[in-house]
Every structure is written in C-alpha cells, then in structure tokens.
Motif scaffolding. Structure first.
Motif, PDB file in Angstrom:
ATOM      1  N   ALA A 171       2.556   6.640   6.206  1.00  0.00           N
ATOM      2  CA  ALA A 171       3.573   5.627   5.938  1.00  0.00           C
ATOM      3  C   ALA A 171       4.577   6.113   4.895  1.00  0.00           C
ATOM      4  CB  ALA A 171       2.921   4.333   5.481  1.00  0.00           C
ATOM      5  N   ALA A 172       4.085   6.577   3.760  1.00  0.00           N
ATOM      6  CA  ALA A 172       4.993   6.987   2.682  1.00  0.00           C
ATOM      7  C   ALA A 172       4.258   7.933   1.740  1.00  0.00           C
ATOM      8  CB  ALA A 172       5.502   5.777   1.908  1.00  0.00           C
TER       9      ALA A 172
ATOM     10  N   ALA B 267       7.778   7.354   6.819  1.00  0.00           N
ATOM     11  CA  ALA B 267       7.699   7.394   8.275  1.00  0.00           C
ATOM     12  C   ALA B 267       8.888   6.643   8.844  1.00  0.00           C
ATOM     13  CB  ALA B 267       6.396   6.750   8.737  1.00  0.00           C
ATOM     14  N   ASP B 268       9.313   7.046  10.022  1.00  0.00           N
ATOM     15  CA  ASP B 268      10.444   6.381  10.664  1.00  0.00           C
ATOM     16  C   ASP B 268      10.174   4.894  10.864  1.00  0.00           C
ATOM     17  OD1 ASP B 268      11.287   9.185  12.854  1.00  0.00           O
ATOM     18  OD2 ASP B 268      11.758   8.777  10.755  1.00  0.00           O
ATOM     19  N   SER B 269       8.934   4.551  11.096  1.00  0.00           N
ATOM     20  CA  SER B 269       8.583   3.164  11.401  1.00  0.00           C
ATOM     21  C   SER B 269       8.768   2.220  10.215  1.00  0.00           C
ATOM     22  CB  SER B 269       7.132   3.092  11.889  1.00  0.00           C
ATOM     23  OG  SER B 269       6.246   3.616  10.909  1.00  0.00           O
ATOM     24  N   VAL B 270       8.813   2.772   9.007  1.00  0.00           N
ATOM     25  CA  VAL B 270       8.959   1.923   7.815  1.00  0.00           C
ATOM     26  C   VAL B 270      10.228   2.235   7.032  1.00  0.00           C
ATOM     27  CG1 VAL B 270       6.468   1.667   7.605  1.00  0.00           C
ATOM     28  CG2 VAL B 270       7.635   3.459   6.305  1.00  0.00           C
ATOM     29  N   MET B 271      10.947   3.257   7.446  1.00  0.00           N
ATOM     30  CA  MET B 271      12.163   3.671   6.730  1.00  0.00           C
ATOM     31  C   MET B 271      13.118   2.497   6.562  1.00  0.00           C
ATOM     32  SD  MET B 271      13.689   6.448   5.514  1.00  0.00           S
ATOM     33  CE  MET B 271      13.032   7.859   6.415  1.00  0.00           C
ATOM     34  N   GLY B 272      13.602   2.321   5.346  1.00  0.00           N
ATOM     35  CA  GLY B 272      14.544   1.256   5.054  1.00  0.00           C
ATOM     36  C   GLY B 272      13.904  -0.071   4.701  1.00  0.00           C
ATOM     37  N   ARG B 273      12.606  -0.182   4.940  1.00  0.00           N
ATOM     38  CA  ARG B 273      11.915  -1.440   4.640  1.00  0.00           C
ATOM     39  C   ARG B 273      10.853  -1.263   3.554  1.00  0.00           C
ATOM     40  NH1 ARG B 273       8.741  -3.606   8.231  1.00  0.00           N
ATOM     41  NH2 ARG B 273       8.259  -1.682   9.397  1.00  0.00           N
TER      42      ARG B 273
ATOM     43  N   VAL C  72       0.385   3.620  -8.467  1.00  0.00           N
ATOM     44  CA  VAL C  72       1.391   3.860  -7.451  1.00  0.00           C
ATOM     45  C   VAL C  72       1.592   2.560  -6.676  1.00  0.00           C
ATOM     46  CG1 VAL C  72       1.956   5.160  -5.370  1.00  0.00           C
ATOM     47  CG2 VAL C  72       0.780   6.273  -7.248  1.00  0.00           C
ATOM     48  N   TYR C  73       2.822   2.327  -6.267  1.00  0.00           N
ATOM     49  CA  TYR C  73       3.157   1.074  -5.599  1.00  0.00           C
ATOM     50  C   TYR C  73       3.757   1.349  -4.223  1.00  0.00           C
ATOM     51  CZ  TYR C  73       2.910  -0.449 -10.466  1.00  0.00           C
ATOM     52  OH  TYR C  73       2.509  -0.683 -11.756  1.00  0.00           O
ATOM     53  N   LEU C  74       3.559   0.396  -3.343  1.00  0.00           N
ATOM     54  CA  LEU C  74       4.237   0.419  -2.054  1.00  0.00           C
ATOM     55  C   LEU C  74       4.860  -0.955  -1.851  1.00  0.00           C
ATOM     56  CD1 LEU C  74       4.737   2.251   0.438  1.00  0.00           C
ATOM     57  CD2 LEU C  74       2.888   0.981   1.554  1.00  0.00           C
ATOM     58  N   GLN C  75       6.163  -1.030  -2.037  1.00  0.00           N
ATOM     59  CA  GLN C  75       6.886  -2.289  -1.837  1.00  0.00           C
ATOM     60  C   GLN C  75       7.291  -2.370  -0.380  1.00  0.00           C
ATOM     61  OE1 GLN C  75       7.693  -4.865  -4.070  1.00  0.00           O
ATOM     62  NE2 GLN C  75       8.404  -5.886  -2.203  1.00  0.00           N
ATOM     63  N   MET C  76       6.857  -3.412   0.279  1.00  0.00           N
ATOM     64  CA  MET C  76       7.154  -3.568   1.698  1.00  0.00           C
ATOM     65  C   MET C  76       7.982  -4.833   1.897  1.00  0.00           C
ATOM     66  SD  MET C  76       3.575  -2.390   3.452  1.00  0.00           S
ATOM     67  CE  MET C  76       2.621  -3.739   2.765  1.00  0.00           C
ATOM     68  N   ASN C  77       9.108  -4.682   2.539  1.00  0.00           N
ATOM     69  CA  ASN C  77      10.013  -5.797   2.792  1.00  0.00           C
ATOM     70  C   ASN C  77      10.240  -5.958   4.291  1.00  0.00           C
ATOM     71  OD1 ASN C  77      10.446  -6.066  -0.078  1.00  0.00           O
ATOM     72  ND2 ASN C  77      11.877  -4.347   0.053  1.00  0.00           N
ATOM     73  N   SER C  78      10.782  -7.100   4.658  1.00  0.00           N
ATOM     74  CA  SER C  78      11.093  -7.374   6.068  1.00  0.00           C
ATOM     75  C   SER C  78       9.907  -7.034   6.955  1.00  0.00           C
ATOM     76  CB  SER C  78      12.329  -6.573   6.495  1.00  0.00           C
ATOM     77  OG  SER C  78      13.440  -6.909   5.695  1.00  0.00           O
ATOM     78  N   LEU C  79       8.764  -7.498   6.548  1.00  0.00           N
ATOM     79  CA  LEU C  79       7.534  -7.151   7.267  1.00  0.00           C
ATOM     80  C   LEU C  79       7.520  -7.723   8.674  1.00  0.00           C
ATOM     81  CD1 LEU C  79       5.060  -7.495   4.319  1.00  0.00           C
ATOM     82  CD2 LEU C  79       5.328  -5.460   5.741  1.00  0.00           C
ATOM     83  N   LYS C  80       6.919  -6.960   9.570  1.00  0.00           N
ATOM     84  CA  LYS C  80       6.815  -7.326  10.969  1.00  0.00           C
ATOM     85  C   LYS C  80       5.345  -7.439  11.356  1.00  0.00           C
ATOM     86  CE  LYS C  80      10.827  -4.382  11.886  1.00  0.00           C
ATOM     87  NZ  LYS C  80      11.325  -3.217  12.681  1.00  0.00           N
TER      88      LYS C  80
END
Length: 122
Positions: free
Chosen positions: A46-47, A59-65, A77-85
């Motif tokens: 993912a990242a 990863a392309d699947s999460v790029m930009g989000r 370490v953090y993983l901020q996830m936005n516009s979740l699907k």
C-alpha cells in the motif's frame, strides 16, 4: 520490534488514520511499509516511507487518497487514509525493514505487526 496498530470501521468517503508504534527498538533505523490483505486476496503493498521520511511510495490503488508519515521521535508511523472505498476493506499491516531506502517488496521487511482490520461500509 513490536508493532501496535489501531484500525476501525468507517463509512465510504470517510477517513481513518492508522498508527504503528514500535517498542524495543528505534523506529528511525527502519524503513516502514504498509501492506493490506483483502478477504480472499493476497497481501499487497500500500505505502512505504524511508527512514528519514523524505521519500515515500504508494500503490496505484491508493495514490492520492493515502499519506504515509512518520514521527521518529515518537517511534510511530502513520497511514492517513481519505476518501475510503468499500474495496479498501482489508487487514492492514505495518512492517519494518532494516533498509536505508524504500521498498515495496514484502520479503525486504523483517518485522511485521499482527494486522488490524479496516472495514469500509457502503
């Protein structure tokens, strides 16, 4: 390295931040990665972020989000996830690698957290 993580349930379009904290070692010595495994699928990248936090890969699947970051002073370490699907639903793993750069290769990571389930409801 012991990796602790926090996940949760979120609605589609929402946001969630995962945290991965290390104890026992200095996280700043490790490149960090986030991987995920959806039900019935293989684990996927993912990242990732390098030791200093100035190089990141997605990863392309999460790029930009999704945004990965780290606070070496807090060994976290953090993983901020936005516009979740809904398709982001998966068990998310953080991993640590004694690697100076950045890597997407799972076998490069020697330490893995147990994983945390993120469920995105539609």
């Amino acid at each position: 390295v012991q990796l602790r993580r926090w996940g949760g349930l979120v609605q589609a379009g929402g946001s969630l931040r995962l945290s991965c904290a290390a104890s026992g070692r200095t996280l700043g010595n490790y490149a960090m990665g986030w991987f995920r495994q959806a039900p019935g699928k293989e684990r996927e990248f993912a990242a990732a972020v390098n030791t200093r936090g100035d190089r990141k890969s997605y990863a392309d699947s999460v790029m930009g989000r999704v945004a990965v970051s780290r606070d070496n002073a807090k060994d976290t370490v953090y993983l901020q996830m936005n516009s979740l699907k809904p398709e982001d639903t998966a068990v998310y793993y953080c991993a640590a690698a004694q690697f100076p750069g950045i890597t997407r290769i799972p076998t490069s990571y020697g330490y893995w957290g147990q994983g945390t389930l993120v469920t995105v409801s539609s």
